[in-house]
Motif scaffolding. Structure first.
Motif, mmCIF file in Angstrom:
data_model
loop_
_atom_site.group_PDB
_atom_site.id
_atom_site.type_symbol
_atom_site.label_atom_id
_atom_site.label_comp_id
_atom_site.label_asym_id
_atom_site.label_seq_id
_atom_site.Cartn_x
_atom_site.Cartn_y
_atom_site.Cartn_z
ATOM 1 N N CYS A 172 0.848 -1.205 0.000
ATOM 2 C CA CYS A 172 0.000 0.000 0.000
ATOM 3 C C CYS A 172 0.879 1.249 0.000
ATOM 4 C CB CYS A 172 -0.901 0.033 1.244
ATOM 5 S SG CYS A 172 -2.279 -1.130 1.221
ATOM 6 N N GLY A 173 1.927 1.214 0.820
ATOM 7 C CA GLY A 173 2.863 2.335 0.864
ATOM 8 C C GLY A 173 3.559 2.553 -0.469
ATOM 9 N N ASP A 174 3.940 1.458 -1.123
ATOM 10 C CA ASP A 174 4.567 1.552 -2.456
ATOM 11 C C ASP A 174 3.634 2.220 -3.457
ATOM 12 O OD1 ASP A 174 6.879 0.348 -1.615
ATOM 13 O OD2 ASP A 174 6.427 -1.623 -2.466
ATOM 14 N N GLU A 175 2.361 1.819 -3.428
ATOM 15 C CA GLU A 175 1.382 2.393 -4.370
ATOM 16 C C GLU A 175 1.182 3.882 -4.091
ATOM 17 O OE1 GLU A 175 0.247 0.868 -6.972
ATOM 18 O OE2 GLU A 175 0.833 -1.179 -6.478
ATOM 19 N N ALA A 176 1.149 4.264 -2.809
ATOM 20 C CA ALA A 176 0.999 5.676 -2.458
ATOM 21 C C ALA A 176 2.183 6.486 -2.970
ATOM 22 C CB ALA A 176 0.867 5.828 -0.941
ATOM 23 N N GLU A 177 3.383 5.916 -2.851
ATOM 24 C CA GLU A 177 4.574 6.624 -3.354
ATOM 25 C C GLU A 177 4.507 6.787 -4.876
ATOM 26 O OE1 GLU A 177 9.426 6.666 -2.917
ATOM 27 O OE2 GLU A 177 8.414 4.748 -3.203
ATOM 28 N N LYS A 178 4.026 5.762 -5.567
ATOM 29 C CA LYS A 178 3.876 5.861 -7.035
ATOM 30 C C LYS A 178 2.920 6.998 -7.397
ATOM 31 C CE LYS A 178 4.447 0.880 -7.862
ATOM 32 N NZ LYS A 178 3.693 -0.334 -8.211
ATOM 33 N N ILE A 179 1.811 7.099 -6.657
ATOM 34 C CA ILE A 179 0.832 8.172 -6.921
ATOM 35 C C ILE A 179 1.499 9.536 -6.742
ATOM 36 C CG2 ILE A 179 -1.301 9.272 -6.107
ATOM 37 C CD1 ILE A 179 -2.261 6.413 -5.292
ATOM 38 N N TRP B 98 -13.393 2.033 -9.764
ATOM 39 C CA TRP B 98 -12.237 1.923 -10.665
ATOM 40 C C TRP B 98 -12.701 1.718 -12.113
ATOM 41 C CZ3 TRP B 98 -7.938 1.955 -13.247
ATOM 42 C CH2 TRP B 98 -7.535 0.894 -14.044
ATOM 43 N N LYS B 99 -13.658 0.829 -12.309
ATOM 44 C CA LYS B 99 -14.155 0.552 -13.669
ATOM 45 C C LYS B 99 -14.852 1.780 -14.262
ATOM 46 C CE LYS B 99 -14.509 -4.401 -12.881
ATOM 47 N NZ LYS B 99 -15.367 -5.452 -12.337
ATOM 48 N N ARG C 280 -5.612 3.056 -10.893
ATOM 49 C CA ARG C 280 -5.245 1.642 -10.752
ATOM 50 C C ARG C 280 -4.494 1.416 -9.432
ATOM 51 N NH1 ARG C 280 -6.422 -3.467 -11.017
ATOM 52 N NH2 ARG C 280 -4.863 -4.831 -11.922
ATOM 53 N N ALA C 281 -3.616 2.349 -9.076
ATOM 54 C CA ALA C 281 -2.878 2.237 -7.816
ATOM 55 C C ALA C 281 -3.845 2.268 -6.629
ATOM 56 C CB ALA C 281 -1.853 3.362 -7.698
ATOM 57 N N GLU D 95 -6.985 1.342 -6.687
ATOM 58 C CA GLU D 95 -7.723 0.074 -6.695
ATOM 59 C C GLU D 95 -6.886 -1.036 -6.054
ATOM 60 O OE1 GLU D 95 -8.954 -3.818 -8.153
ATOM 61 O OE2 GLU D 95 -7.169 -2.793 -8.882
ATOM 62 N N ARG D 96 -5.577 -1.021 -6.320
ATOM 63 C CA ARG D 96 -4.687 -2.035 -5.718
ATOM 64 C C ARG D 96 -4.592 -1.852 -4.212
ATOM 65 N NH1 ARG D 96 -0.290 -1.391 -10.323
ATOM 66 N NH2 ARG D 96 -0.910 -3.062 -11.740
ATOM 67 N N ILE D 97 -4.568 -0.595 -3.754
ATOM 68 C CA ILE D 97 -4.541 -0.341 -2.305
ATOM 69 C C ILE D 97 -5.796 -0.951 -1.663
ATOM 70 C CG2 ILE D 97 -4.703 1.461 -0.525
ATOM 71 C CD1 ILE D 97 -2.927 3.202 -2.444
ATOM 72 N N GLY D 98 -6.948 -0.787 -2.334
ATOM 73 C CA GLY D 98 -8.185 -1.407 -1.853
ATOM 74 C C GLY D 98 -8.058 -2.917 -1.753
#
Length: 239
Positions: free
Chosen positions: A97-104, A164-165, A193-194, A196-199
């Motif tokens: 989740c942290g990785d996805e937040a950093e990507k955002i 997301w969809k 998408r990031a 949605e992955r966190i979810g």
């Protein structure tokens, strides 16, 4: 001596739980801060997310080491072992989740640097608030050992998937109508998408809470059966 060892073990167990909750609080703030970076365009939010990401990685390493030592040095009961294994699994989801937040946050920086007059094509704050709330609810269910609250997080993931969809359809329509927005729109799809992955990761953690409390593996059982098992009822056969 045995009683002393037992007290020490449970104190260490409580510290491990507490550290995981602290890590989760950091990750939740990272998700919200990354969206502030997108909507406000202020780069201090990006820097804050990146600093927190390093802390989250350190939490993961430290907690993982603690779990290994607790299992190796003690003979945990089935309940304590389930707790330790659940935290170990949830650690991975939390770190991701942290990785996805950093990507955002990184994409937000790029969008604002490329276009100072940047306006979001689609409203993503609601989706971000939803997934941050899922992380908070999964942590709360873990802290209170509440499988029913955890099952609600699993159900909430369905709403995030729908959002997301819908977002994807909206952005694709926008790109077709104005091809000049394609580059910017692809970045927004990446952010959605990031989220949605966190979810998904929050849902995984909630499923682990149910396993921790009930001993039932609810992965791939469907939302309705997850809710039944969380209440302590038998699962129904799936069609």
């Amino acid at each position: 001596m045995l009683e002393h060892t037992n007290k020490l073990f449970h104190a260490e167990l409580e510290t491990t739980r507490s550290l995981f909750l602290q890590m989760g609080g950091l990750v939740e703030s990272m998700v919200l801060d990354s969206m502030r970076a997108l909507t406000e365009g202020q780069l201090q939010w990006v820097d804050r997310v990146r600093a927190h990401e390093k802390q989250v990685n350190q939490f993961e390493v430290d907690i993982d080491e603690r779990i290994g030592q607790l299992i190796a040095r003690n003979q945990p009961t089935a309940v304590d072992l389930r707790l330790l294994l659940s935290i170990s699994k949830m650690l991975t989801d939390m770190e991701r989740c942290g990785d996805e937040a950093e990507k955002i946050a990184k994409v937000a920086r790029r969008l604002h640097e490329a276009d100072s007059a940047y306006e979001p094509v689609v409203e993503l704050r609601h989706m971000a608030d939803a997934v941050a709330s899922m992380i908070r609810a999964a942590l709360d269910a873990f802290a209170r050992e509440d499988p029913v609250a955890a099952a609600q997080v699993v159900r909430n993931d369905k709403d995030v998937d729908k959002e997301w969809k819908a977002t994807l359809r909206h952005i694709i329509t926008y790109m077709i109508e104005d091809p000049r927005t394609i580059s910017r729109s692809i970045d927004l799809i990446f952010i959605a998408r990031a989220l949605e992955r966190i979810g998904d990761h929050a849902k995984n953690m909630a499923e682990r809470v149910i396993y921790m409390v009930r001993g039932d593996d609810v992965r791939h059982t469907g939302v309705s059966n997850t809710e039944r098992l969380a209440r302590g009822e038998p699962a129904q056969p799936r069609d």
